[in-house]
Design an enzyme around this catalytic site. Sequence first.
Site, PDB file in Angstrom:
ATOM      1  N   GLY A  49       0.823  -1.208   0.000  1.00 32.11           N
ATOM      2  CA  GLY A  49       0.000   0.000   0.000  1.00 32.11           C
ATOM      3  C   GLY A  49       0.859   1.261   0.000  1.00 32.11           C
ATOM      4  O   GLY A  49       0.625   2.192  -0.777  1.00 32.11           O
ATOM      5  N   ASP A  70      -5.500 -11.554   0.575  1.00 30.54           N
ATOM      6  CA  ASP A  70      -5.920 -11.519   1.984  1.00 30.54           C
ATOM      7  C   ASP A  70      -7.060 -12.486   2.263  1.00 30.54           C
ATOM      8  O   ASP A  70      -7.038 -13.234   3.233  1.00 30.54           O
ATOM      9  CB  ASP A  70      -6.396 -10.107   2.366  1.00 30.54           C
ATOM     10  CG  ASP A  70      -5.253  -9.121   2.448  1.00 30.54           C
ATOM     11  OD1 ASP A  70      -4.095  -9.570   2.434  1.00 30.54           O
ATOM     12  OD2 ASP A  70      -5.519  -7.917   2.524  1.00 30.54           O
TER      13      ASP A  70
END
Length: 179
Positions: A49, A70
Amino acid sequence: MVSVFLFVPNLIGYSRIFLALAAFYFMPSSPKLATGLYLLSSFLDSFDGHAARLLNQCSRFGMMLDMLTDRCATMCLLVNLSLLYPRYVFLFQLSMSLDISSHWLHLHRSVILPQIHPGDTGLVPSLNIHFFQLLLYCSFPICAIKTAISVIHLITAARNMAAMDQAEGEQGLASRKQD
Ligand SMILES: *[C@@H]1O[C@H](CO)[C@@H](O)[C@H](O)[C@H]1NC(C)=O
């Protein structure tokens, strides 16, 4: 412009998939190695990120990659936990269902239809929580917080989706689709 598939955060994403696969492959035979690999994969999650924002390489593909990694890692971990603690299978099943449905709705709301909320980057605000994923499913308080966030995401996204349907219906788009 460099291919989206070669964006640095996406390269990190591929390595996360590889690490997670290795973690689950080694889980039955070498739990310690598996835990290390899994934690490394989770740790890199907070990296991609930052890399995306720093290098200005945010992409829809990257967000999908991140999200799916995830979700799949969480599913696989919960499968393992179900086998380890058969008594709590129902809890794990609830957890999986909530995890999938809340993220599914939240992601569609923020990625596929970003124009609904201008200024919303669509980045899911729980990246750092993910790092403690192993802890999450073992420690109740953190688990409760994560569950609460998921429920909120689920409700918010469902309401937003319904609002879009409502708006489309009023503009006659819904009826156009049926032609
Ligand atoms: C689940 O994880 C534990 C601890 O790493 C391990 O002992 C067990 O064999 C694993 N089970 C499966 C099916 O991966």
